[in-house]
Design a protein around this motif. Structure first.
Motif: not given
Lengths: 886, 108
Positions: A21-22, A24-29, A31-33, A35, A55, A61, B27, B45-46, B49-50, B65, B72
C-alpha cells in the motif's frame, strides 16, 4: 504505552500488505508530480526523472517507513536471519563443512569446561549449598591445606558460634552388602549422626539419622542408602525403609534413601551409603574406631559445617582460626603445627586443587588449538564465499545499502553457522562426557565420573559459538564490504583487495598446518610411546592370570575364622580343575595403591625404600616372576622372620653381594632374606626398577589395607575369564556373604596401568586427526579458490603454450609452499613442546626421529592430495573457455 | 535544502498543521507545504512518507483510502483529537523557541 506497541506489532505483522500500500501511495505521488510537471511543459521522460529526483531514494524511504512500524534493528535481524538460513540451505556442503569445523572445536572446549564445571564449580545438591563450609586441617609447617582432622579436634571445633552445626565423616568406608543378590562391596561414609541435619540433602524416602539416638554407641544399627544404590540393588522398593538389610554380615535397618542427585559431600568421590558413628565400634575390625575417637594424632575425618544466618564464611574462618590457636596452646604435643582452613563446601580438596587445575589447563590448551584450526577454516571458507559474492555485495552497496548493514548481515550468517556448530558441539560434548564415565581409572577408590553437563555448559557452548562467529566472521565481512565498487561491478575480481586479500587466507592456512603439525607430532609420539610401553617387558608372564579381591575385614571374622576362610579360599581355588597355581597378595602388581616403606639393610647408613608386598606361597609362580636364588615361602611353615627380595633391592642394598641369608631391619624386626627374584614392574609400566620386599601373608591376614583387600591370583590353562563363575562358586561355598570385587584378568590390569599413556595418545590422536581433517579441508579450500581466481591467467598461459603438466605443477607448488611454511613452524613448536611431555613418554625420545620424519611426510602427502583435485581441474581447463571466463 | 536541513521534528509539526485545513493525501500535503513556504522549504518529497507513518503510528493522524480528483485510489489523512492537542503543544513550544532564537539573533 502498550496500545502503541500493539499497533506496531499489527503493522509489522501486516508488513507485506502495508508495504504494498505504501508503494502504491508513493507511486501515486510520483505520477501526480510527473503529470504536473508535464502540464508545466516538460516532456514525459524529463518530468518522470525530475519527479524521481525530487522524491529522493524510494527504497530508502520505504525502509524508513517500515522503521516506524517496528524497531529497525529487530526487523533487520529477522530479515538477516531468514536470509542467512536461506543461504545456508542453498549451500549445504559449504555450510556443513563450516559448522562441522566449529562443532569439533566447540565440542572439545565445552566438554573440558563441563568436566571442570563438574569437578570445580558445581554446588552440592542440598538445601542452601552456599551456607555450607568445608573445614579441613592445615599443615602450618608446609602451608598445605585440605588435610583430615582428628575426632577430638572436631569435638572442640563444633562449638564454634558462627556455625549452626558441624558434622564429621570418614569418606572412604567399604562395606559388603549381601541382601538381594550376590554379595558386593560398596563405598560409603561413616558420619556423625547430625550429618543429614547439617548437610540437608533431599530424601527420596524416609529420613536421616536421629542425633539423639544414633550417636550413642551400641544403638540399633541403621543406614541411609544413596538413590543409585537403592535403585540398582533394591529396585527402588519403597517398603525397604524400616526393614533390615545385611551389611558386613549384620542386620542393619534402612532409615532413609537420599534424593537422586546426592552422592555425599566429598567432591570427585561418591558415597553409596552412610553409617552413623554409633556403629564405629562394630566397624573396628575395618581399621576404624578404637582409640581413633580419643587420639588427637589420628587425623582421618572430613568436616562440613552450616553457617548461622548472621555469619559469613569469613567470620567463621576467623573464629575457627582463633580456636585452632587455642588448641595449639592447649595440646602442643599433637596440635603444634596444625591450623584449620575454611572454605565453601563441595569444592575439590584444596590440597590437590591446583594440580587438577593445571591438568585441565593443559587439556584446555589442546582443545583451544583444535578450536583455532577449526575457526581458521570457518574464516577461510567465509572469506572465499565473500569474495565469490563480491559482485552481489558491490551491487547492494551501489544502490544505497550501508556498509554497517551489510557487515551485520554477513556477521549474522557467520553467527548462524557458528551457532549450528555450537549446538552440534554441545551434543558432541555430551557424548564425550558419557564416554568419560565409562573410562577405566586405575584406582579402587570411589571416583565420581558421572559427569552431567548442566545449563552452564550449554551457555558456555553458546557463548563460545557467538565469540567464534564474531571473531572469525568479522574480518571476512569487513573485507568483503570494503568499498571498491567499480572494479567489482566490472567483474575485475583479480584486482579486488589486492595481494593482502590472499595474504590473510594464506596466513590462516599456514597457521592451521602449523597447529596440525604440533598435534600430529604429539599424537605420533604418544602412540609410539604406547606401543613401546605395550612391548615393555614387565618381568611377568601376564597371560592367563585372573585376579579378584576380597576383604575378610568386611565380614568381621575373628582371627581364627579369618585364617580358616582365607586358607579355604586359597586351597579351593588351587584345587579347581584347570588352575595351574593360585596365590594371595596384599596388592596386585601394577596397582598404584600398594604400600611403600623403608628398611635398614646391614651396615648401610641410609634406609632403602621399597614396595612392600605380603604374599602367599607360589606368588612368583602364579605371576611368572623368575626365582633367581633361594626358595619360595612354603605353606604351613611359621614365617615370622623371613622375606624375599627382588634384584633391584639386592642391587641397592647389597651391591655385588649375594643377599640370601642376609638380615634387614624392618619396623623393629630383624628379617632374614631367604629368596631372590627377578625385578618385575611393581606400580607402573614406565617405572625404573623398583626395590620390592615380599613378606609371607600369613603374618597379617587381616589385610593391612582395607581399600584393596586381599587379591587372589590364579594362573589358568586357557582363557582366564572362563574361570570367574567357578571361583565365585568356590568362594560362595565357603561364605555366601563375602563380596568379591575388582575381578579382572592380568591383561586388563596391564592395560589399566597404561591408562595415562593411552589417554594422552587417544587425546592427542583425536585432536591430531581432527586437526588433519580440518587442515586438509583448509588447504583444499584455499587452492580451489586460487584456481578459480586464476582461471583467466591459466587460460592465457595455456594459450601461450604452457603444457598441462606445467599448470599442474604451478598449482601444486602454491599448495606445497603453504604446507611447507606451516610445517616448518609446526616442527619448531613441536620440538619445543615435546620436551615438556618427556616424562609421559615411555621408551621414546621426545625428538624421536621416526615421528619427526614420518609425520611431516604424511602431512605433505595429504596436502598434495588435497591440492591435486583443484590442480587437475586447472590442468584440464579448456583454454578457450578459460579466456572467456571472467 | 536537503532533507536533513530542517530542524528536527519540524516536518512532523508542519504536516500536522497542513492537515488542519481538512483531509489531504500525500501529494497534496507536499504541494501545500511547498506553496505555503513559498518554495523556500524544499523537503525531499519522499521523506514525507516515513513522517506520515510515524504520525499515524502515534495516533495523531488517521489514514483512510479514498478516491483522488483524477479518479485514482489515494490515502487521505485527517487530524485526530490527539493530533490536534499535540499540534497545539508543539506550536507553543515552537513559538517559544523561535522567539528565543530571534531575541538572541536580534541582540547580537
Amino acid at each position: 504505552m502498550s496500545w502503541r506497541w500493539q499497533r506496531r506489532l499489527r503493522y509489522w505483522l501486516q508488513g507485506e500488505e502495508r508495504a504494498r500500500l505504501l508503494r502504491e501511495e508513493m507511486q501515486l505521488h510520483l505520477d501526480l508530480k510527473t503529470q504536473q510537471l508535464m502540464e508545466e511543459g516538460m516532456t514525459e521522460a524529463d518530468a518522470r526523472g525530475a519527479a524521481r529526483r525530487q522524491f529522493g531514494n524510494t527504497t530508502l524511504q520505504q525502509e524508513e517507513s517500515r522503521g516506524a512500524w517496528i524497531a529497525r534493528w529487530l526487523s533487520d535481524l529477522l530479515q538477516d536471519t531468514a536470509y542467512a538460513l536461506r543461504t545456508i540451505r542453498r549451500q549445504p556442503g559449504f555450510s556443513a563443512l563450516a559448522a562441522l569445523s566449529a562443532a569439533l572445536g566447540i565440542g572439545a572446549c565445552s566438554l573440558l569446561f563441563g568436566i571442570a564445571n563438574f569437578a570445580l564449580f558445581r554446588p552440592l545438591p542440598v538445601n542452601h549449598p552456599s551456607r555450607l563450609v568445608n573445614i579441613s586441617g592445615k599443615d602450618l609447617r608446609q602451608g598445605r591445606v585440605g588435610r583430615s582432622i582428628s575426632y577430638p579436634d572436631f569435638e572442640d571445633l563444633r562449638q564454634a558460634q558462627s556455625l549452626q552445626g558441624m558434622t564429621a565423616y570418614f569418606p572412604f568406608m567399604p562395606a559388603g552388602i549381601s541382601s538381594s543378590g550376590e554379595p558386593r562391596r560398596y563405598w560409603g561414609s561413616v558420619v556423625t549422626a547430625n550429618y543429614f541435619d547439617v548437610v540437608r540433602p533431599a530424601f527420596a524416602v524416609g529420613r536421616g539419622f536421629d542425633p539423639a539416638r544414633d550417636d550413642t554407641e551400641g544403638a540399633a544399627p541403621v543406614v541411609v542408602l544413596s538413590y543409585p544404590l537403592w535403585q540398582s540393588r533394591f529396585a527402588g522398593d519403597r517398603a525397604l525403609v524400616g526393614r533390615t538389610i545385611e551389611l558386613n554380615r549384620r542386620k542393619v535397618t534402612v532409615v532413609g534413601v537420599t534424593g537422586p542427585g546426592f552422592r555425599g559431600t566429598e567432591s570427585l568421590f561418591f558415597a553409596d551409603f552412610w553409617l552413623p558413628f554409633s556403629m564405629l565400634d562394630s566397624l573396628a575390625e575395618a581399621g576404624l574406631g578404637g582409640d581413633r575417637l580419643r587420639n588427637r594424632d589420628s587425623q582421618w575425618l572430613s568436616a562440613v559445617g552450616r553457617l548461622r544466618d548472621d555469619a559469613s564464611e569469613k567470620s567463621a574462618a576467623s573464629e575457627i582460626d582463633v580456636m585452632g590457636r587455642r588448641l595449639r596452646a592447649a595440646y602442643p604435643a599433637s596440635n603444634d603445627d596444625r591450623g584449620f582452613y575454611v572454605e565453601r563446601a563441595g569444592q575439590v580438596n584444596p590440597g590437590i586443587r591446583s594440580m587438577v587445575l593445571v591438568f585441565f589447563a593443559m587439556l584446555l590448551a589442546v582443545a583451544v588449538l583444535v578450536l583455532c584450526t577449526a575457526c581458521a577454516n570457518v574464516a577461510n571458507l567465509l572469506l572465499a564465499r565473500a569474495s565469490a559474492r563480491q559482485k552481489e555485495i558491490a551491487t547492494r552497496l551501489a544502490i544505497g545499502a550501508g556498509r554497517g548493514r551489510l557487515v551485520r548481515q554477513l556477521l549474522t550468517e557467520s553467527l548462524m553457522l557458528a551457532l549450528l556448530g555450537g549446538m552440534a558441539g554441545y551434543g558432541m560434548a555430551r557424548l564425550g562426557a558419557a564416554a568419560v564415565g565409562w573410562s577405566p581409572i586405575p584406582l579402587s577408590l570411589p571416583v565420581d565420573l558421572s559427569i552431567s553437563l548442566d545449563y552452564r555448559v550449554m551457555l558456555f557452548s553458546v557463548a563460545l559459538a557467538v565469540l567464534t562467529g564474531v571473531i572469525f566472521g568479522l574480518a571476512p565481512a569487513l573485507r568483503a564490504t570494503r568499498p571498491g565498487l567499480t572494479g567489482a561491478l566490472k567483474d575485475e575480481r583479480v584486482y579486488m583487495g589486492g595481494s593482502r586479500y590472499f595474504g590473510m587466507r594464506n596466513l590462516l592456512v599456514i597457521g592451521q598446518v602449523a597447529i596440525c603439525m604440533v598435534l600430529l607430532i604429539c599424537s605420533g609420539l604418544f602412540i609410539r610411546s604406547l606401543r613401546s610401553a605395550g612391548n615393555i617387558d614387565t618381568g611377568m608372564a601376564h597371560r592367563n592370570v585372573l585376579l579378584m579381591a576380597f576383604d575378610p575385614s568386611l565380614n568381621r571374622y575373628s582371627p581364627s575364622e579369618t585364617r580358616r576362610v582365607v586358607d579355604a579360599i586359597l586351597a579351593g581355588a588351587g584345587a579347581l580343575p584347570g588352575v595351574e597355581s593360585a596365590s594371595l597378595s596384599s596388592s596386585a602388581p601394577l596397582n598404584l595403591e600398594g604400600t611403600q616403606n623403608s628398611f635398614a639393610a646391614g651396615n648401610r647408613e641410609t634406609p632403602v625404600r621399597a614396595d612392600i608386598y605380603s604374599i602367599a606361597p607360589r606368588f612368583f609362580e602364579t605371576f611368572g616372576i623368575r626365582l633367581i636364588e633361594g626358595e619360595d615361602f612354603r605353606p604351613g611353615v611359621p614365617a615370622d622372620d623371613i622375606a624375599i627380595v627382588n634384584q633391584a633391592l639386592s642391587d641397592q642394598a647389597f651391591p655385588k653381594e649375594n643377599p640370601i641369608g642376609r638380615r634387614i631391619q624392618y619396623l623393629g624386626r630383624t628379617v632374614r632374606i631367604v629368596g631372590l627374584v627377578a625385578t618385575a614392574k611393581s606400580r607402573t609400566i614406565g617405572e625404573e626398577p623398583h626395590p620390592c620386599l615380599y613378606f609371607p601373608i600369613a603374618r597379617d591376614l587381616r589385610g593391612n589395607d582395607s581399600l584393596t583387600g586381599i587379591t587372589l591370583a590364579v594362573r589358568t590353562r586357557g582363557d582366564p575369564a572362563g574361570y570367574v563363575t567357578l571361583l565365585r562358586q568356590t568362594v560362595r561355598n565357603i561364605d555366601p556373604t563375602l563380596p568379591l570385587f575388582d575381578i579382572r584378568t592380568m591383561d586388563a590390569q596391564l592395560s589399566k596401568a597404561l591408562f595415562l599413556p593411552r589417554m594422552a595418545a587417544s587425546l592427542f590422536g583425536l585432536a591430531g586427526f581432527l586437526g588433519l581433517l580440518i587442515s586438509t579441508v583448509g588447504i583444499y579450500g584455499v587452492i580451489s579458490f586460487a584456481v578459480a581466481r586464476q582461471t583467466k591467467e591459466i587460460g592465457i598461459r595455456m594459450a601461450l603454450g604452457a603444457r598441462r603438466v606445467q599448470v599442474l605443477g604451478m598449482v601444486l607448488r602454491q599448495g606445497l609452499a603453504l604446507t611447507l611454511a606451516g610445517s616448518a613452524i609446526g616442527l619448531g613448536a613441536a620440538m619445543a613442546l615435546s620436551r615438556m611431555a618427556a616424562s609421559l613418554l615411555y621408551g621414546v625420545s621426545p625428538t624421536d626421529p621416526f615421528t619427526f620424519v614420518a609425520v611431516p611426510m604424511a602431512l605433505a602427502s595429504i596436502a598434495v592430495v588435497a591440492c591435486l583435485v583443484p590442480a587437475r581441474r586447472a590442468a584440464t581447463l579448456d583454454p578457450i573457455r578459460a579466456l572467456r571466463c571472467d | 535544502m536537503g532533507k536533513n536541513d530542517l530542524l528536527p521534528g519540524t516536518l512532523d509539526m508542519m504536516v500536522l498543521k497542513t492537515l488542519t485545513r481538512g483531509t489531504l493525501h500525500g501529494y497534496a500535503i507536499a504541494q501545500l507545504l511547498k506553496q505555503l513556504s513559498a518554495d523556500i522549504l524544499q523537503v525531499e518529497e519522499g521523506s514525507l512518507y516515513p513522517a506520515l507513518q510515524r504520525l499515524e503510528l502515534n495516533g495523531w493522524i488517521e489514514g483512510e483510502w479514498g478516491v483522488s480528483a483524477n479518479n485514482r485510489r489515494a490515502r487521505f489523512y485527517k487530524l485526530t483529537p490527539a493530533g490536534r492537542k499535540t499540534l497545539a503543544a508543539e506550536t507553543a513550544r515552537y513559538r517559544q523557541m523561535t522567539g528565543a532564537i530571534a531575541r538572541v539573533m536580534g541582540m547580537a
